[in-house]
Design a protein around this motif. Structure first.
Motif, PDB file in Angstrom:
ATOM      1  N   ALA A  11       0.816  -1.216   0.000  1.00 23.53           N
ATOM      2  CA  ALA A  11       0.000   0.000   0.000  1.00 23.53           C
ATOM      3  C   ALA A  11       0.846   1.261   0.000  1.00 23.53           C
ATOM      4  CB  ALA A  11      -0.923   0.004   1.220  1.00 23.53           C
ATOM      5  N   ARG A  12       2.124   1.151   0.322  1.00 19.06           N
ATOM      6  CA  ARG A  12       2.971   2.349   0.331  1.00 19.06           C
ATOM      7  C   ARG A  12       2.999   2.968  -1.068  1.00 19.06           C
ATOM      8  NH1 ARG A  12       8.221   1.633   3.320  1.00 19.06           N
ATOM      9  NH2 ARG A  12       6.742   2.054   5.000  1.00 19.06           N
ATOM     10  N   GLY A  13       2.852   4.281  -1.094  1.00 18.94           N
ATOM     11  CA  GLY A  13       2.863   4.981  -2.368  1.00 18.94           C
ATOM     12  C   GLY A  13       1.480   5.216  -2.935  1.00 18.94           C
ATOM     13  N   THR A  14       0.439   4.724  -2.257  1.00 18.15           N
ATOM     14  CA  THR A  14      -0.912   4.929  -2.765  1.00 18.15           C
ATOM     15  C   THR A  14      -1.572   6.120  -2.073  1.00 18.15           C
ATOM     16  OG1 THR A  14      -1.888   3.432  -1.118  1.00 18.15           O
ATOM     17  CG2 THR A  14      -1.165   2.465  -3.192  1.00 18.15           C
ATOM     18  N   ASN A  15      -2.661   6.577  -2.633  1.00 20.29           N
ATOM     19  CA  ASN A  15      -3.454   7.652  -2.047  1.00 20.29           C
ATOM     20  C   ASN A  15      -4.532   6.996  -1.193  1.00 20.29           C
ATOM     21  OD1 ASN A  15      -5.594   9.622  -1.639  1.00 20.29           O
ATOM     22  ND2 ASN A  15      -4.615  10.875  -3.218  1.00 20.29           N
ATOM     23  N   PHE A  16      -4.450   7.156   0.119  1.00 21.00           N
ATOM     24  CA  PHE A  16      -5.352   6.458   1.022  1.00 21.00           C
ATOM     25  C   PHE A  16      -6.783   6.966   0.950  1.00 21.00           C
ATOM     26  CE2 PHE A  16      -1.651   5.315   4.075  1.00 21.00           C
ATOM     27  CZ  PHE A  16      -1.358   4.201   3.306  1.00 21.00           C
ATOM     28  N   PHE A  17      -6.996   8.090   0.288  1.00 21.99           N
ATOM     29  CA  PHE A  17      -8.354   8.588   0.128  1.00 21.99           C
ATOM     30  C   PHE A  17      -8.935   8.182  -1.218  1.00 21.99           C
ATOM     31  CE2 PHE A  17     -11.497  11.804  -1.141  1.00 21.99           C
ATOM     32  CZ  PHE A  17     -12.390  11.677  -0.087  1.00 21.99           C
ATOM     33  N   GLU A  18      -8.260   8.512  -2.293  1.00 19.27           N
ATOM     34  CA  GLU A  18      -8.823   8.277  -3.624  1.00 19.27           C
ATOM     35  C   GLU A  18      -9.031   6.801  -3.919  1.00 19.27           C
ATOM     36  OE1 GLU A  18      -6.608  10.303  -6.607  1.00 19.27           O
ATOM     37  OE2 GLU A  18      -7.259  12.294  -5.956  1.00 19.27           O
ATOM     38  N   THR A  19      -8.257   5.930  -3.288  1.00 16.22           N
ATOM     39  CA  THR A  19      -8.404   4.493  -3.539  1.00 16.22           C
ATOM     40  C   THR A  19      -9.419   3.841  -2.609  1.00 16.22           C
ATOM     41  OG1 THR A  19      -6.583   3.983  -2.013  1.00 16.22           O
ATOM     42  CG2 THR A  19      -6.016   4.306  -4.336  1.00 16.22           C
ATOM     43  N   ILE A  24     -15.451   6.726   0.481  1.00 18.02           N
ATOM     44  CA  ILE A  24     -16.060   7.797  -0.317  1.00 18.02           C
ATOM     45  C   ILE A  24     -17.565   7.594  -0.429  1.00 18.02           C
ATOM     46  CG2 ILE A  24     -16.154   8.808  -2.624  1.00 18.02           C
ATOM     47  CD1 ILE A  24     -13.115   8.232  -2.824  1.00 18.02           C
ATOM     48  N   ARG A  25     -17.983   6.349  -0.659  1.00 18.14           N
ATOM     49  CA  ARG A  25     -19.426   6.085  -0.757  1.00 18.14           C
ATOM     50  C   ARG A  25     -20.120   6.337   0.579  1.00 18.14           C
ATOM     51  NH1 ARG A  25     -19.380   0.488  -4.385  1.00 18.14           N
ATOM     52  NH2 ARG A  25     -18.785   1.480  -6.359  1.00 18.14           N
ATOM     53  N   LEU A  26     -19.474   5.997   1.684  1.00 13.79           N
ATOM     54  CA  LEU A  26     -20.060   6.253   2.999  1.00 13.79           C
ATOM     55  C   LEU A  26     -20.275   7.755   3.199  1.00 13.79           C
ATOM     56  CD1 LEU A  26     -19.047   4.601   6.356  1.00 13.79           C
ATOM     57  CD2 LEU A  26     -19.390   7.051   6.227  1.00 13.79           C
ATOM     58  N   LEU A  27     -19.254   8.544   2.860  1.00 12.69           N
ATOM     59  CA  LEU A  27     -19.383   9.988   3.011  1.00 12.69           C
ATOM     60  C   LEU A  27     -20.435  10.548   2.063  1.00 12.69           C
ATOM     61  CD1 LEU A  27     -15.612  10.981   3.374  1.00 12.69           C
ATOM     62  CD2 LEU A  27     -17.323  10.808   5.194  1.00 12.69           C
ATOM     63  N   GLU A  28     -20.525  10.021   0.864  1.00 12.67           N
ATOM     64  CA  GLU A  28     -21.552  10.481  -0.078  1.00 12.67           C
ATOM     65  C   GLU A  28     -22.947  10.239   0.486  1.00 12.67           C
ATOM     66  OE1 GLU A  28     -19.259   9.787  -4.378  1.00 12.67           O
ATOM     67  OE2 GLU A  28     -20.576   8.232  -3.539  1.00 12.67           O
ATOM     68  N   ARG A  29     -23.132   9.094   1.132  1.00 16.85           N
ATOM     69  CA  ARG A  29     -24.450   8.757   1.672  1.00 16.85           C
ATOM     70  C   ARG A  29     -24.787   9.559   2.923  1.00 16.85           C
ATOM     71  NH1 ARG A  29     -22.733   3.411   0.666  1.00 16.85           N
ATOM     72  NH2 ARG A  29     -22.070   3.262   2.837  1.00 16.85           N
ATOM     73  N   ARG A  30     -23.831   9.658   3.858  1.00 12.55           N
ATOM     74  CA  ARG A  30     -24.171  10.117   5.203  1.00 12.55           C
ATOM     75  C   ARG A  30     -23.569  11.476   5.573  1.00 12.55           C
ATOM     76  NH1 ARG A  30     -24.299   6.049   9.909  1.00 12.55           N
ATOM     77  NH2 ARG A  30     -25.764   7.705  10.511  1.00 12.55           N
ATOM     78  N   ALA A  31     -22.558  11.918   4.862  1.00 10.53           N
ATOM     79  CA  ALA A  31     -21.942  13.212   5.192  1.00 10.53           C
ATOM     80  C   ALA A  31     -21.475  13.907   3.927  1.00 10.53           C
ATOM     81  CB  ALA A  31     -20.776  13.008   6.160  1.00 10.53           C
ATOM     82  N   PRO A  32     -22.383  14.180   3.005  1.00  8.00           N
ATOM     83  CA  PRO A  32     -21.969  14.800   1.740  1.00  8.00           C
ATOM     84  C   PRO A  32     -21.310  16.159   1.936  1.00  8.00           C
ATOM     85  CG  PRO A  32     -24.366  14.825   1.961  1.00  8.00           C
ATOM     86  CD  PRO A  32     -23.848  13.936   3.041  1.00  8.00           C
ATOM     87  N   ALA A 119     -14.474  15.604   9.010  1.00  3.37           N
ATOM     88  CA  ALA A 119     -13.285  15.609   8.151  1.00  3.37           C
ATOM     89  C   ALA A 119     -12.027  15.317   8.958  1.00  3.37           C
ATOM     90  CB  ALA A 119     -13.160  16.950   7.432  1.00  3.37           C
ATOM     91  N   CYS A 120     -11.948  15.847  10.182  1.00  2.00           N
ATOM     92  CA  CYS A 120     -10.775  15.583  11.030  1.00  2.00           C
ATOM     93  C   CYS A 120     -10.704  14.113  11.413  1.00  2.00           C
ATOM     94  CB  CYS A 120     -10.830  16.466  12.274  1.00  2.00           C
ATOM     95  SG  CYS A 120     -10.716  18.228  11.942  1.00  2.00           S
ATOM     96  N   PHE A 121     -11.849  13.517  11.757  1.00  2.00           N
ATOM     97  CA  PHE A 121     -11.853  12.088  12.068  1.00  2.00           C
ATOM     98  C   PHE A 121     -11.488  11.261  10.833  1.00  2.00           C
ATOM     99  CE2 PHE A 121     -14.830  13.336  15.608  1.00  2.00           C
ATOM    100  CZ  PHE A 121     -13.986  12.948  16.644  1.00  2.00           C
ATOM    101  N   THR A 122     -11.913  11.716   9.661  1.00  2.00           N
ATOM    102  CA  THR A 122     -11.532  11.021   8.426  1.00  2.00           C
ATOM    103  C   THR A 122     -10.019  11.079   8.220  1.00  2.00           C
ATOM    104  OG1 THR A 122     -13.675  11.561   7.444  1.00  2.00           O
ATOM    105  CG2 THR A 122     -11.918  10.938   5.931  1.00  2.00           C
ATOM    106  N   MET A 123      -9.425  12.209   8.521  1.00  2.00           N
ATOM    107  CA  MET A 123      -7.966  12.304   8.452  1.00  2.00           C
ATOM    108  C   MET A 123      -7.307  11.371   9.465  1.00  2.00           C
ATOM    109  SD  MET A 123      -7.301  16.387   7.828  1.00  2.00           S
ATOM    110  CE  MET A 123      -7.558  17.119   6.211  1.00  2.00           C
ATOM    111  N   GLY A 124      -7.915  11.232  10.655  1.00  2.89           N
ATOM    112  CA  GLY A 124      -7.392  10.283  11.626  1.00  2.89           C
ATOM    113  C   GLY A 124      -7.427   8.858  11.103  1.00  2.89           C
TER     114      GLY A 124
END
Length: 573
Positions: A11-19, A24-32, A119-124
């Motif tokens: 997983a090193r070298g990947t984008n932990f958000f975009e992948t 992303i779907r969870l945030l789209e549903r519950r925290a757009p 958003a802060c918890f998502t960064m955590g």
């Protein structure tokens, strides 16, 4: 879908958000609102976490952990802690990118106009996928900032909060000092003294387990002279690392803890030798204020545990995709497929549980009259179950990689050592069980809130689907809900039995809520014509709640769609 391109070897070298399609779907549903306001920041944060932060974490863990330099050049005892400069740089960078301060920006508000910490918890969640040794101090900094914002006197808040939430790379980091030599959970037995002076307080005592040693601003429990024993006699105080004239405050590290994991994180035994402190809350409110900080940290513990599970899954899926044995990639073998589907299933359940707690926290900020019972209940369940599964998942990742996974050259070794702490931090399972009992067997209505939340999800399950296990899933979830109802009713009538059965109740309710939340997500995706999440939810319900015989029962509705499920691709009817 190609065999080699699904998951990178590591997983090193990947984008932990975009992948992270599931996130992303969870945030789209519950925290757009989180995506609308912060999607770019989160993507940049995910790229940084998967690259620079992860590289630093491995180096610090293996070659440059913090060390104690106890004396200065004149032979005076200082208790100075020396860090890897790259660790310090990454620590500061997390704050610069908004891991704490984002919630306090104008765009950090939720739909109701109240502050949103999602958003802060998502960064955590992303931090823990790279370096839990930085996620821990970020967690405590967020907790101290939250308490300053919500509970501090106006003058104290105005003096200290701006330094905790600034996003220029110069933010102070935080600490929460409650643990003493006699134990961690029994905070009411605190022996640290708070001596009142004209300009504030002086603290005298020993804090036995202070993570983020060298924090710029810490919260500490102490008993003012003359205060009553027990928790009601505690005050809560702010302890800056330096005085107004720039000289160090009167505290000194005795030694650094040598730990199984989180080796990049300096954890000290700290002598408070009359250190200057500022009153945050007097008795009887001191313990309550400290518990507000710990409640915040427990949510971070839950998202961090889910993040550990995701890293364990990514390393396992990547290894299985690229490791060839007996002529083909090992992900082609049925037993490996079973392992990967189970890890992914638990990852998605843990993410759903953790973010239930996150969103309950934001909801409580938006409407304080809610009382906070659902927040406390969801947090106790999430903190417990996500931590348990993080340990299991990280161990499974070592097994998946095999002998190489046991070596420090592989990320799996570090994460297995690091994951052990999430079960301990901010209260182990028994403490979460006691918290649960307070909410469901006393005067609080936590039991009815839980039954209503799960019951609503159950009532929304589709009744007519071209899916062989839909009736089984509904029946098993309904049975689990009735088991919860019976257990809660029994403990209402027999509260003296709570201490004996609290851990069992905690497991039952956590498993049931996790299954329900997966089903809720599945129904949402079914409306889009995608049954992938339904396959994941069905597998969880059948295996975890139904405890189906894995040999004689068909518990693998996801198996035929293995590649699509693993890649988060749509699965059509």
């Amino acid at each position: 879908m190609s065999d080699a391109a699904d998951y990178p070897r590591t997983a090193r070298g990947t984008n932990f958000f975009e992948t992270d399609t599931n996130l992303i779907r969870l945030l789209e549903r519950r925290a757009p609102h989180v995506l609308e306001a912060h999607e770019g920041r989160l993507s940049e944060f995910g790229a940084w976490a998967g690259n620079e932060l992860d590289t630093q974490a491995e180096y610090t863990d293996r070659f440059a952990p913090p060390r104690l330099d106890p004396y200065d050049s004149d032979g005076n005892r200082t208790g100075r802690v020396v860090f890897n400069p790259d660790y310090l740089a990454c620590h500061a960078e997390a704050y610069r990118r908004g891991a704490v301060g984002l919630a306090y920006l104008p765009e950090g508000q939720g739909p109701t106009g109240a502050p949103s910490h999602a958003a802060c918890f998502t960064m955590g969640y992303m931090l823990s996928q790279a370096d839990i040794s930085i996620h821990c101090p970020v967690t405590m900094t967020g907790a101290v900032a939250h308490v300053l914002d919500m509970a501090a006197p106006a003058a104290v808040r105005g003096r200290y909060l701006p330094d905790m939430i600034r996003m220029d790379g110069k933010a102070l980091s935080g600490g929460t000092w409650a643990t003493e030599l006699h134990g961690g959970s029994d905070v009411g037995a605190t022996t640290t003294r708070a001596e009142q002076r004209n300009d504030g307080y002086r603290l005298h005592g020993l804090k036995w387990f202070t993570s983020n040693a060298g924090a710029g601003l810490a919260m500490a429990t102490a008993r003012p002279d003359g205060a009553e024993p027990g928790g009601r006699g505690l005050g809560c105080y702010l302890v800056p690392s330096h005085l107004e004239d720039g000289t160090p405050n009167h505290q000194r590290a005795r030694r650094l803890k040598e730990k199984a994991g989180t080796r990049g994180l300096a954890t000290a035994e700290l002598d408070l030798n009359g250190c200057f402190a500022v009153e945050l809350a007097l008795p009887p409110d001191g313990l309550k204020v400290m518990m507000a900080a710990l409640e915040y940290s427990r949510i971070h513990n839950a998202v961090g545990s889910a993040g550990l599970l995701r890293r364990a899954f990514l390393e396992s899926a990547g290894w299985a995709t690229h490791r060839v044995a007996f002529g083909k990639p090992i992900r082609k073998y049925p037993m490996v497929q079973d392992q990967l589907l189970d890890m992914q299933m638990e990852l998605e359940a843990s993410t759903a549980l953790a973010f239930e707690s996150v969103l309950a926290f934001d909801a409580q900020l938006a409407d304080p009259d809610m009382g906070g019972d659902w927040l406390r209940l969801a947090t106790a369940l999430a903190k417990y179950r996500t931590a348990e599964q993080a340990v299991t998942g990280c161990r499974q990742a070592v097994e998946m990689v095999g002998g190489n996974g046991y070596t420090d050259e592989m990320a799996t070794s570090r994460f297995y050592r690091d994951c052990l702490v999430v079960s301990v931090w901010e209260g182990p399972a028994n403490i979460q069980a006691l918290e649960l009992l307070r909410l469901v067997t006393g005067k609080r209505p936590g039991d009815q809130m839980f039954l209503a939340r799960v019951g609503t999800i159950l009532s929304d399950l589709p009744t007519r689907l071209q899916e062989p296990v839909v009736d089984d899933v509904s029946a098993i979830l309904e049975g689990a809900l009735e088991e919860c109802r019976a257990a809660l009713s029994f403990l209402r009538r027999n509260p003296d039995q709570g201490p004996r059965h609290g851990r069992r109740l905690l497991t039952l309710m956590a498993d049931t809520l996790a299954a329900a939340l997966l089903c809720e997500e599945a129904v949402a995706e079914l409306k889009w014509g995608d049954r992938r999440k339904w396959l994941v939810a069905s597998r969880f319900v059948l295996k975890v709640l139904g405890k189906a015989d894995p040999i004689t029962a068909d518990i693998d509705p996801a198996n035929a769609a293995f590649d699509a499920v693993l890649a988060y691709e749509p699965v059509e009817w």
